[in-house]
Design a protein around this motif. Structure first.
Motif, PDB file in Angstrom:
ATOM      1  N   LEU A 153     -37.215  -0.698  -9.325  1.00  0.00           N
ATOM      2  CA  LEU A 153     -36.528   0.097 -10.343  1.00  0.00           C
ATOM      3  C   LEU A 153     -35.153   0.546  -9.861  1.00  0.00           C
ATOM      4  N   ALA A 154     -35.048   0.888  -8.575  1.00  0.00           N
ATOM      5  CA  ALA A 154     -33.754   1.300  -8.019  1.00  0.00           C
ATOM      6  C   ALA A 154     -32.773   0.137  -8.019  1.00  0.00           C
ATOM      7  N   ALA A 155     -33.256  -1.057  -7.709  1.00  0.00           N
ATOM      8  CA  ALA A 155     -32.374  -2.227  -7.701  1.00  0.00           C
ATOM      9  C   ALA A 155     -31.835  -2.515  -9.092  1.00  0.00           C
ATOM     10  N   VAL A 156     -32.700  -2.474 -10.088  1.00  0.00           N
ATOM     11  CA  VAL A 156     -32.274  -2.749 -11.458  1.00  0.00           C
ATOM     12  C   VAL A 156     -31.338  -1.659 -11.968  1.00  0.00           C
ATOM     13  N   ALA A 157     -31.625  -0.402 -11.612  1.00  0.00           N
ATOM     14  CA  ALA A 157     -30.745   0.693 -12.017  1.00  0.00           C
ATOM     15  C   ALA A 157     -29.357   0.531 -11.402  1.00  0.00           C
ATOM     16  N   ALA A 158     -29.301   0.116 -10.138  1.00  0.00           N
ATOM     17  CA  ALA A 158     -28.010  -0.093  -9.476  1.00  0.00           C
ATOM     18  C   ALA A 158     -27.247  -1.238 -10.127  1.00  0.00           C
ATOM     19  N   ALA A 159     -27.951  -2.293 -10.518  1.00  0.00           N
ATOM     20  CA  ALA A 159     -27.297  -3.414 -11.197  1.00  0.00           C
ATOM     21  C   ALA A 159     -26.738  -2.981 -12.541  1.00  0.00           C
ATOM     22  N   LYS A 160     -27.469  -2.141 -13.234  1.00  0.00           N
ATOM     23  CA  LYS A 160     -27.008  -1.649 -14.542  1.00  0.00           C
ATOM     24  C   LYS A 160     -25.728  -0.841 -14.388  1.00  0.00           C
ATOM     25  N   ILE A 161     -25.689   0.008 -13.371  1.00  0.00           N
ATOM     26  CA  ILE A 161     -24.480   0.811 -13.115  1.00  0.00           C
ATOM     27  C   ILE A 161     -23.307  -0.090 -12.748  1.00  0.00           C
ATOM     28  N   ALA A 162     -23.575  -1.143 -11.972  1.00  0.00           N
ATOM     29  CA  ALA A 162     -22.521  -2.047 -11.517  1.00  0.00           C
ATOM     30  C   ALA A 162     -22.118  -3.065 -12.577  1.00  0.00           C
ATOM     31  N   GLY A 163     -22.831  -3.100 -13.693  1.00  0.00           N
ATOM     32  CA  GLY A 163     -22.515  -4.068 -14.734  1.00  0.00           C
ATOM     33  C   GLY A 163     -22.906  -5.490 -14.364  1.00  0.00           C
ATOM     34  N   VAL A 164     -23.934  -5.630 -13.513  1.00  0.00           N
ATOM     35  CA  VAL A 164     -24.388  -6.944 -13.063  1.00  0.00           C
ATOM     36  C   VAL A 164     -25.659  -7.320 -13.830  1.00  0.00           C
ATOM     37  N   PRO A 165     -25.675  -8.464 -14.494  1.00  0.00           N
ATOM     38  CA  PRO A 165     -26.893  -8.866 -15.217  1.00  0.00           C
ATOM     39  C   PRO A 165     -28.051  -9.120 -14.272  1.00  0.00           C
ATOM     40  N   VAL A 166     -29.264  -9.056 -14.824  1.00  0.00           N
ATOM     41  CA  VAL A 166     -30.489  -9.156 -14.027  1.00  0.00           C
ATOM     42  C   VAL A 166     -31.322 -10.351 -14.478  1.00  0.00           C
ATOM     43  N   CYS A 167     -31.808 -11.105 -13.505  1.00  0.00           N
ATOM     44  CA  CYS A 167     -32.824 -12.129 -13.747  1.00  0.00           C
ATOM     45  C   CYS A 167     -34.126 -11.630 -13.137  1.00  0.00           C
ATOM     46  N   PHE A 168     -35.150 -11.522 -13.963  1.00  0.00           N
ATOM     47  CA  PHE A 168     -36.447 -11.023 -13.483  1.00  0.00           C
ATOM     48  C   PHE A 168     -37.494 -12.115 -13.637  1.00  0.00           C
ATOM     49  N   ASP A 169     -38.121 -12.480 -12.522  1.00  0.00           N
ATOM     50  CA  ASP A 169     -39.193 -13.465 -12.512  1.00  0.00           C
ATOM     51  C   ASP A 169     -40.513 -12.722 -12.478  1.00  0.00           C
ATOM     52  N   GLY A 170     -41.335 -12.887 -13.505  1.00  0.00           N
ATOM     53  CA  GLY A 170     -42.578 -12.136 -13.614  1.00  0.00           C
ATOM     54  C   GLY A 170     -43.464 -12.253 -12.391  1.00  0.00           C
ATOM     55  N   ASN A 171     -43.683 -13.465 -11.880  1.00  0.00           N
ATOM     56  CA  ASN A 171     -44.449 -13.687 -10.654  1.00  0.00           C
ATOM     57  C   ASN A 171     -45.652 -12.748 -10.564  1.00  0.00           C
ATOM     58  N   TYR A 172     -46.465 -12.733 -11.601  1.00  0.00           N
ATOM     59  CA  TYR A 172     -47.570 -11.789 -11.657  1.00  0.00           C
ATOM     60  C   TYR A 172     -48.631 -12.130 -10.620  1.00  0.00           C
ATOM     61  N   ARG A 173     -48.952 -11.172  -9.762  1.00  0.00           N
ATOM     62  CA  ARG A 173     -49.961 -11.343  -8.718  1.00  0.00           C
ATOM     63  C   ARG A 173     -51.046 -10.296  -8.929  1.00  0.00           C
ATOM     64  N   ALA A 174     -52.085 -10.678  -9.649  1.00  0.00           N
ATOM     65  CA  ALA A 174     -53.134  -9.719 -10.029  1.00  0.00           C
ATOM     66  C   ALA A 174     -53.781  -9.068  -8.820  1.00  0.00           C
ATOM     67  N   ASN A 175     -53.996  -9.848  -7.746  1.00  0.00           N
ATOM     68  CA  ASN A 175     -54.690  -9.281  -6.582  1.00  0.00           C
ATOM     69  C   ASN A 175     -53.858  -8.214  -5.889  1.00  0.00           C
ATOM     70  N   LEU A 176     -52.536  -8.234  -6.044  1.00  0.00           N
ATOM     71  CA  LEU A 176     -51.700  -7.179  -5.477  1.00  0.00           C
ATOM     72  C   LEU A 176     -51.698  -5.942  -6.377  1.00  0.00           C
ATOM     73  N   TRP A 177     -51.611  -6.147  -7.675  1.00  0.00           N
ATOM     74  CA  TRP A 177     -51.596  -5.001  -8.598  1.00  0.00           C
ATOM     75  C   TRP A 177     -52.906  -4.213  -8.549  1.00  0.00           C
ATOM     76  N   VAL A 178     -54.032  -4.913  -8.440  1.00  0.00           N
ATOM     77  CA  VAL A 178     -55.323  -4.210  -8.480  1.00  0.00           C
ATOM     78  C   VAL A 178     -55.652  -3.510  -7.166  1.00  0.00           C
ATOM     79  N   SER A 179     -54.847  -3.738  -6.144  1.00  0.00           N
ATOM     80  CA  SER A 179     -55.122  -3.115  -4.850  1.00  0.00           C
ATOM     81  C   SER A 179     -54.685  -1.653  -4.796  1.00  0.00           C
ATOM     82  N   TRP A 180     -54.018  -1.174  -5.864  1.00  0.00           N
ATOM     83  CA  TRP A 180     -53.633   0.237  -5.909  1.00  0.00           C
ATOM     84  C   TRP A 180     -53.722   0.722  -7.358  1.00  0.00           C
ATOM     85  N   ASP A 181     -53.586   2.012  -7.547  1.00  0.00           N
ATOM     86  CA  ASP A 181     -53.733   2.606  -8.875  1.00  0.00           C
ATOM     87  C   ASP A 181     -52.468   2.334  -9.678  1.00  0.00           C
TER      88      ASP A 181
END
Length: 339
Positions: A153-181
């Protein structure tokens, strides 16, 4: 000239990849091959090889393994000036390559890495993004835990302030997400909300919008893309692959790119044998970004992404580094010998 182009900043964790010989289970191996990995680093290396300047923004331990990771970037021409060092370890993952009817398998050992424990204040987002043409990151970073989510979130916020477009790759990893709340939908929605390019398919869009979309036909894929464009006004490009698995070592792959007023889906390329599937999605993402930065249309982005992904299937290791000439000369049939 590459020096006249704005660099792409790739932000994410780097890992060491350890692999037993083909056909030898991890539980029985006596040797391991080492390679440097990481989704965002793979994109940085691929872009640099094609002549597009790239910068890696990450946190590494100040030890021999951290230096090995930096060396892998440096030899590809990636700018490593914004990499920071911290206490901790370099995350690992073990990859057992596919062998005959047995599919490949990944085992992670990345908890409490230097990157996963980093804070936004540890990184110079402002400096790295100065003069940049794009920020690339993926859903792996926020999946690592609360600290990883804050970093993304900090990286994307900094890009927004700098006027730099963002490419986001979903790369969903279920086993990482479920390891925490975690609440992946909430976090990913915030990140995609500030993105210009989304590397993701109908399943990613289904997660984001809480509605099931089908990928069974081009029309259904377009339906999912149009729904995402309505939900995310900043989004301009959605890119994805469609894979048909015949066996662990024989697969068919197509690329697709949707923009708000255009779309293109390639013909399938049959890949046999699959030497190494890891990193093929990152190669696809690099091809899409490479053409987008040059003002390419949906067809150019989809076909270049597919070409790089297909090439990567034949190269061992996480990353792909080919030149523009090698890309232009690529023959998807692989029928001829280059002399």
């Amino acid at each position: 000239m590459a020096g006249d182009q704005k660099p792409v900043v790739c932000f994410g964790e780097m890992l060491l990849r350890l692999s037993p010989p083909i056909g030898v289970p991890l539980s029985r191996t006596g040797s391991l091959d080492l390679a440097v990995g990481g989704a965002e680093a793979n994109v940085a290396i691929a872009l640099s090889g094609l002549g597009r300047p790239s910068r890696m923004l990450t946190v590494l331990p100040d030890n021999a393994l951290g230096r090995r990771a930096i060396a892998s970037l440096g030899e590809a021409g990636v700018d490593t000036g914004y990499i920071r060092h911290a206490r901790g370890r370099l995350g690992l993952y073990f990859f057992e390559p596919p062998s005959g009817p047995i599919g490949g398998r990944v085992t992670y050992d990345r908890a409490n890495s230097a990157f996963a424990n980093a804070r936004g204040s540890d990184l110079d987002f402002t400096g790295a993004l100065d003069g940049a043409g794009l920020l690339h990151l993926s859903g792996i970073t926020p999946s690592l835990g609360p600290a990883g989510s804050d970093l993304a979130l900090a990286a994307v916020a900094a890009a927004k302030i700098a006027g730099v477009p963002v490419c986001f790759d979903g790369n969903y990893r279920a086993n990482l997400w479920v390891s925490w709340d975690s609440n992946p939908r909430e976090i990913l929605t915030r990140l995609v909300g500030d993105a210009t390019i989304l590397i993701g398919n109908h399943r990613d869009i289904s997660l984001l919008l809480g509605k099931t979309f089908s990928g069974e036909s081009p029309d259904r894929r377009r339906e999912a893309a149009e729904a995402a464009f309505v939900a995310f006004p900043r989004l301009q490009v959605i890119a994805s692959t469609a894979r048909h698995v015949e066996s662990a070592t024989a697969q068919r792959l197509a690329g697709r790119v949707d923009s708000r007023d255009d779309h293109w889906q390639t013909h399938e390329v049959r890949i046999d044998p699959v030497v190494d599937r890891i990193g093929t999605g990152d190669a696809f993402a690099a091809g899409v970004v490479f053409r987008w930065l040059d003002g390419g249309n949906a067809r150019a982005m989809a076909e270049t992404g597919l070409a790089l992904a297909a090439i990567k299937h034949g190269i061992i290791g996480d990353s792909l580094c080919v030149t523009r000439d090698e890309l232009d000369a690529f023959d998807p049939t692989g029928a001829d010998v280059s002399r």
